[in-house]
Design an enzyme around this catalytic site. Sequence first.
Site, PDB file in Angstrom:
ATOM      1  N   HIS A   1      37.671  47.456  38.137  1.00 19.05           N
ATOM      2  CA  HIS A   1      38.809  46.586  37.821  1.00 19.05           C
ATOM      3  C   HIS A   1      39.152  45.715  39.023  1.00 19.05           C
ATOM      4  O   HIS A   1      38.926  46.102  40.174  1.00 19.05           O
ATOM      5  CB  HIS A   1      40.043  47.421  37.475  1.00 19.05           C
TER       6      HIS A   1
ATOM      7  N   ASN B   1      36.753  43.340  28.338  1.00 21.49           N
ATOM      8  CA  ASN B   1      38.141  43.207  28.769  1.00 21.49           C
ATOM      9  C   ASN B   1      38.275  42.179  29.880  1.00 21.49           C
ATOM     10  O   ASN B   1      37.466  42.147  30.810  1.00 21.49           O
ATOM     11  CB  ASN B   1      38.671  44.552  29.273  1.00 21.49           C
TER      12      ASN B   1
ATOM     13  N   GLU C   1      43.957  48.840  38.205  1.00 20.30           N
ATOM     14  CA  GLU C   1      44.410  47.858  37.222  1.00 20.30           C
ATOM     15  C   GLU C   1      45.639  48.407  36.525  1.00 20.30           C
ATOM     16  O   GLU C   1      45.566  49.406  35.807  1.00 20.30           O
ATOM     17  CB  GLU C   1      43.308  47.587  36.186  1.00 20.30           C
TER      18      GLU C   1
ATOM     19  N   ASP D   1      45.120  49.286  25.597  1.00 22.98           N
ATOM     20  CA  ASP D   1      44.193  49.564  26.694  1.00 22.98           C
ATOM     21  C   ASP D   1      44.384  51.002  27.188  1.00 22.98           C
ATOM     22  O   ASP D   1      45.125  51.782  26.611  1.00 22.98           O
ATOM     23  CB  ASP D   1      44.429  48.531  27.807  1.00 22.98           C
ATOM     24  N   HIS D   2      43.740  51.322  28.310  1.00 27.63           N
ATOM     25  CA  HIS D   2      43.694  52.675  28.879  1.00 27.63           C
ATOM     26  C   HIS D   2      44.946  53.514  28.610  1.00 27.63           C
ATOM     27  O   HIS D   2      46.049  53.148  29.016  1.00 27.63           O
ATOM     28  CB  HIS D   2      43.526  52.594  30.397  1.00 27.63           C
TER      29      HIS D   2
ATOM     30  N   HIS E   1      34.357  47.081  30.466  1.00 25.70           N
ATOM     31  CA  HIS E   1      35.623  47.028  31.195  1.00 25.70           C
ATOM     32  C   HIS E   1      35.404  46.351  32.541  1.00 25.70           C
ATOM     33  O   HIS E   1      34.299  46.333  33.075  1.00 25.70           O
ATOM     34  CB  HIS E   1      36.173  48.444  31.412  1.00 25.70           C
TER      35      HIS E   1
END
Length: 343
Positions: A212, A271, A169, A95-96, A249
Site C-alpha cells: 500500500h 484497488n 493504508e 475494503d479491508h 491490492h
Amino acid sequence: MPVATPAQYRAMLDAAQKGGYAYPAINVTSLATVNGSLRAFAEAKSDGIIQVSTGGGEFASGTSVKDAAFGAIVLAEAVHRLAEKYDILVGLHTDHCHPAKVDGFLKPLLQASRERIATGKGPLFQSHMFDGSVVPLEENLKISKELLKECAELDIILEVEAGCVGGEEDGHDTSGLPADKLYTTPEDMVDVYEALSPIGRFLFAATFGNVHGAYKPGAVKLKPTILRDGQKAVTDKHGVAAEMDLVFHGGSGSDLEDIRETLGYGVVKMNIDTDTQYAFTRPIVTHICQNIEGILKIDGEVGDKKLYDPRSYLKKAEISLANRLKEACDDLLSTGKTIFGTV
C-alpha cells in the site's frame, strides 16, 4: 439501476475475466470523491467499483459520530441515488475488514442489506472484503467460510485475502512484516479455492509483493507470476472452470507492465487509493497557494468569499480525481467496455 444488481455484478466480473481486463476499485470518503468516481467511469464508458474502508466510513459519519458502519451506509445510499444519473454500472464494495472489526463493521452492513432485501430492494453492497491475513490461514478460512455463507444468502460476493499486503493504508499497517509474508503460495490458493468454492462466489486477493502507499520506482518488487502459478495449481487439480477472480491490492504507483501482466492471470479488480488521494488534493494546494491573499483575511482585509468557498477548490479536486481514475481505466483496459444496457 446503474448500481449493479447481484446478477449484473456477477456479469461484470465474468465480462472482465473473459475479456482480459479489470475494474478500478476506488476508495471514497465523501460526496466529492463519490461524484468524481462516477464522473470518471461515465466519461471512460467503463463500469467500476466504488469501495469504502473502515476509516473512510468513520470519516464519512462525522468527527463527532465516528461510526464506520454508519458512515459506510451513508456513502452507499448516496451512491445508489447519484448513480441513477449515469449510464454505466458500478458495484459497491467494502475494503479491508480484520477479524476484530467484523462485528462492528461487516455484520451491521450485512444487516443493512438484509433489511433492504426484505423491502424488495437489492443488497446495499454487492461485495465485502474480509481480511483474515492477520491470522493463520486455517483460522482465516474458518471465518471466511462462515461469512461467505451469510453473504451468499444475501446474494453478496465475499473478497478474502491470504498473504499480506505490505505498507500502511488507512490504519491497515503491515509495514513491519517479513518479505515472505507478502507472497501467497500455490498451496494457499488451492486451500482457499477448496474451502470457499462449495459455498458461494468469492474474490481472492492473492498477494504477490503488493504494498500500500506510494513509493519511488523500483522500491516495490512485484512478482505477478505468483498469480499465474497459483491459478495453475488450482486448475490443474480442479479444471479450467476453477480459475479464480483475483484482486490486485496496492495498485497505486505500480508499473503498467506489471498491471497488464496480472490481467492475463485472472485479476478482475485493482484497488486504487493513494494515487487518487493525491490527484484530489493537488489542485486544492495549487488553488490555495495561488489565491492565498484572497483566501486568508490578511491585515484586517475581508478576503474573497469566492476563493475560500469550499466549492471553488473541491470542484477542481473532483475533476482531477476523475482524470486520474480514467487513467486507471485505460491501464486496466476497461475503458469503453461497459456492459450497461446489455444485462
